[in-house]
Design a protein around this motif. Structure first.
Motif: not given
Ligand code: NCD
Length: 332
Positions: A187, A211-213, A216, A229
């Motif tokens: 992100q 990635s973790p939420a 993201a 994820d």
């Protein structure tokens, strides 16, 4: 930062960087650069690589020109890389000390640029935390001056994108058949954005963003990528794995961002986690690396790692970009 000017959109940047003949005048983004230009830049960069242990490539094509490094954000490798690239092409290189520069005394960035322009600096290499700054400068410089983006907020980092493309091409021969996994804080990563843009143009089989939420990306910013994820799913059968640092300095609210141990357990790339990837998968990282957070130290130092090669390729890519842009300088 208030620039007194609206932030330009990315389409504008893509057009602004080309002259009326479609030649590269500035390098602001990889967005909009076609396969031909990208391939030519990679070919030229490849030509500047020499065998490890031998002397670096040199040329005189920038003799008489001046490269100005304006880094308004911390940098080690990108700044050193532009410095060496300019010198190895015969240019004078000016490294502005931003901590003592007049910008700290309230001078506007344009006044700093006009001052350097008056000293006949030809290339403004700009890193800034503000989105739109390289394009803003490019709009205001004289005809003979070129602006190269050396890292723009969380928006783009085109020479890093090119060096990543070159590293992948050197190891894998091409792009079409590849599954590439970008893992971590996608992100906030300008590195991921530029890599995704270049890979999209060159065409890969599958690009994954893992990635973790909370980290993201907006899918629009990573064109064509599959947003995932789960690290095991994301690494499965990947040929290229790119780990990214958590860009804490760009994250306002750390809620939802896992702690270090939890992050490493779930999203850290390690020799063990890499077992689901292709046996000859390469491991990349743009640096600076946080060992034990996004990447295991032994993996970073191991045989699948191409991290130091990325650094070598960075100088070659920057030489290629400087040279390419210099070609249009006499014709403006
Ligand atoms: C990156 C940057 O500054 O964008 N580093 C680099 O240029 N190689 C990545 C980072 O800061 O994590």
């Amino acid at each position: 930062m208030n620039l007194g000017d609206p932030v330009e959109n990315l389409e504008d940047e893509a057009t602004l960087q080309l002259d009326s003949n479609g030649e590269l005048r500035h390098l602001l983004t990889l967005k909009g650069l076609d396969k031909v230009i990208l391939t030519q830049l990679l070919d030229e960069a490849e030509h500047y690589r020499t065998a490890p242990g031998s002397l670096p490539a040199r040329a005189r094509s920038l003799e008489g020109r001046t490269v100005g490094n304006l880094f308004f954000e911390p940098s080690t490798r990108t700044r050193a890389s532009f410095d060496l690239a300019g010198k190895r092409l015969g240019a004078d290189v000016l490294n502005l000390d931003v901590n003592t520069s007049s910008r700290k005394k309230g001078e506007s960035i344009l006044d700093t640029i006009y001052t350097l322009q008056a000293m006949q600096v030809d290339f403004m290499i700009v890193r800034d935390a503000g989105a739109g700054v390289p394009a803003y400068i490019a709009r205001h410089v004289s005809d003979h001056v070129s602006v190269l983006n050396a890292g723009e907020a969380d928006v783009s980092h085109p020479t890093q994108g090119l060096l990543d493309l070159l590293t992948i091409r050197l190891h894998k021969g091409g792009f079409e058949e590849l599954t590439i996994a970008i893992v971590g804080d996608v992100q906030h990563s300008r590195v991921a954005m530029s890599a995704a843009q270049g890979l999209q143009t060159l065409g890969v089989a599958e690009l994954r963003s893992i990635s973790p939420a909370a980290l993201a990306p907006d899918p629009e910013n990573v064109p064509g990528a599959r947003i995932m994820d789960d690290l095991d799913d994301g690494l499965r059968d990947a040929e290229v794995v790119m780990a990214l640092r958590i860009q804490r300095e760009r994250i306002g609210n750390l809620d939802g961002i896992p702690g270090i141990d939890e992050y490493f357990a779930n999203f850290g790339i390690s020799e063990k986690r890499m077992q689901v990837a292709k046996p000859d998968a390469i491991v990349m990282h743009p640096g600076p690396m946080n060992r034990g957070i996004e990447i295991e130290g032994t993996l970073a130092d191991g045989p699948s790692s191409v991290i130091t090669e990325q650094v070598t390729n960075g100088v070659a890519v920057r030489m290629a970009v400087l040279n390419r842009v210099a070609k249009t300088m006499g014709t403006r």
